[in-house]
Design a protein around this motif. Structure first.
Motif: not given
Length: 373
Positions: A114-115, A167-182
């Motif tokens: 769900p998260d 939105v704040q939760r997304m901003r905290r988790a987004l850098p790591k996931q974006l880094e893994n994706h890149l």
């Protein structure tokens, strides 16, 4: 000996001067690769050559002056900086879109936590809202006010943003996931560029990945160098083609002169030789025809037929001889009668008439006698 050495020294200096001058011409031509100029043009026009030398001091190989080239380099640097900034933004934007697409693909096969669903839904809504806001913002390139689409303003669209907590939760988790994706994309690029590294460890892949940009820059530089070399070779090939065509035209003109001047002079001898050849050939054909005729006659007439023809010929010749003798005797008699003159001719005519009447009367008498009986 002194004069010989002096002459040799002058000759060597002349040759060295020619080599230096030829190198100078090549340098001038290399300074203007885009100009359609040959060594002969520079040799025949020394003032033009001097002008090119002066221009080469203020211009580069592409035809730009020093000030214009500096301004162009500054503009290109500014353009490259803005391009890098735009590329960073574009890479991030496309990376986020790819993450959303991958999430939708995974949803069709497996059930996501769900998260993760909340994270990707929030990110998708934020991207859509940001895109709509950018479309609704008036252009910065003009001062004119543009009408809004359907009366919507950016503030109306921003009201559709997800809750601030998401939105704040997304901003905290987004850098790591974006880094893994890149990182995964970079590894895919590394595998495409170096397929042999797929079986290597993650640490070694990371090391190679850190040097990938340098390798790509090196390949790009090499490709640009090869492209420049190809352009220079194309210009050189075009120049050599022109020289080749000029030499070819000279050869054609020389060949035409040889044909017109020399062939016409020997045409009489050629015709006489051809005539002699044809006469000899005709004579040979005639002799061959005679030989064929004799061969046909030999095949046609046998020895018996030849002897028979000989006897017939002897008989005919004997008769011809007798006729000629009789003719000669008659001519002698006629000549003896011609001596008597015209009176003999009248007597002969009267004699012939009387003989004719006698013959007619004899015939009539015979007919009457036949009728009485």
């Amino acid at each position: 000996m002194y004069f010989i050495e002096l002459f040799r020294l002058l000759y060597d200096k002349k040759q060295s001067f020619k080599m230096i001058f030829f190198g100078f011409l090549l340098t001038v031509l290399a300074s203007f690769p885009l100009c359609d100029v040959t060594e002969d043009d520079l040799t025949q026009n020394p003032r033009f050559c001097k002008l090119l030398v002066l221009l080469a001091q203020h211009m580069d190989r592409t035809g730009l002056t020093a000030s214009l080239k500096a301004e162009l380099e500054k503009t290109e640097q500014n353009l490259q900086s803005q391009r890098r900034q735009w590329l960073r933004t574009e890479v991030l934007h496309r990376g986020l879109q790819e993450m959303i697409q991958d999430h939708h693909v995974r949803e069709a096969h497996v059930t996501e936590p769900p998260d993760q669903n909340m994270l990707h839904e929030t990110m998708e809504k934020c991207l859509l809202v940001a895109q709509c806001v950018r479309q609704l913002d008036p252009s910065n390139a003009t001062n004119e006010e543009q009408p809004f689409v359907f009366g919507l303003t950016p503030q109306h669209v921003k009201e559709l943003m997800p809750p601030d907590k998401d939105v704040q939760r997304m901003r905290r988790a987004l850098p790591k996931q974006l880094e893994n994706h890149l990182r995964q994309k970079c590894l895919h690029l590394l595998s495409y560029y170096q397929p042999e590294c797929e079986t290597e460890s993650e640490g070694l892949k990371t090391v190679k990945l850190s040097h990938l940009s340098a390798l790509l820059d090196k390949e790009k530089t090499r490709a640009e160098s090869l492209r420049g070399t190809c352009r220079e070779n194309a210009v050189l090939l075009q120049r050599q083609s022109q020289v080749y065509l000029c030499e070819l035209m000279k050869c054609i003109q020389l060949l035409q002169t040889l044909i017109l001047d020399h062939r016409l002079k020997i045409q009489t001898d050629l015709d006489q030789s051809k005539l002699d050849y044809l006469e000899g050939k005709c004579e040979l054909v005639l002799q061959k025809l005679k030989a064929e005729t004799v061969e046909v006659q030999l095949d046609t007439y046998t020895p018996n037929s030849i002897s028979a023809h000989r006897k017939i010929r002897e008989k005919l010749e004997a008769e011809l001889k007798a006729c000629r003798a009789e003719k000669q005797a008659a001519e002698l008699k006629l000549s003896s009668f011609e001596i008597l003159g015209k009176e003999f001719k009248a007597l002969a005519d009267e004699y012939c008439r009387l003989r004719s009447e006698i013959e007619n009367k004899k015939w009539a008498l015979a007919e009457l006698t036949h009728v009485k009986n």
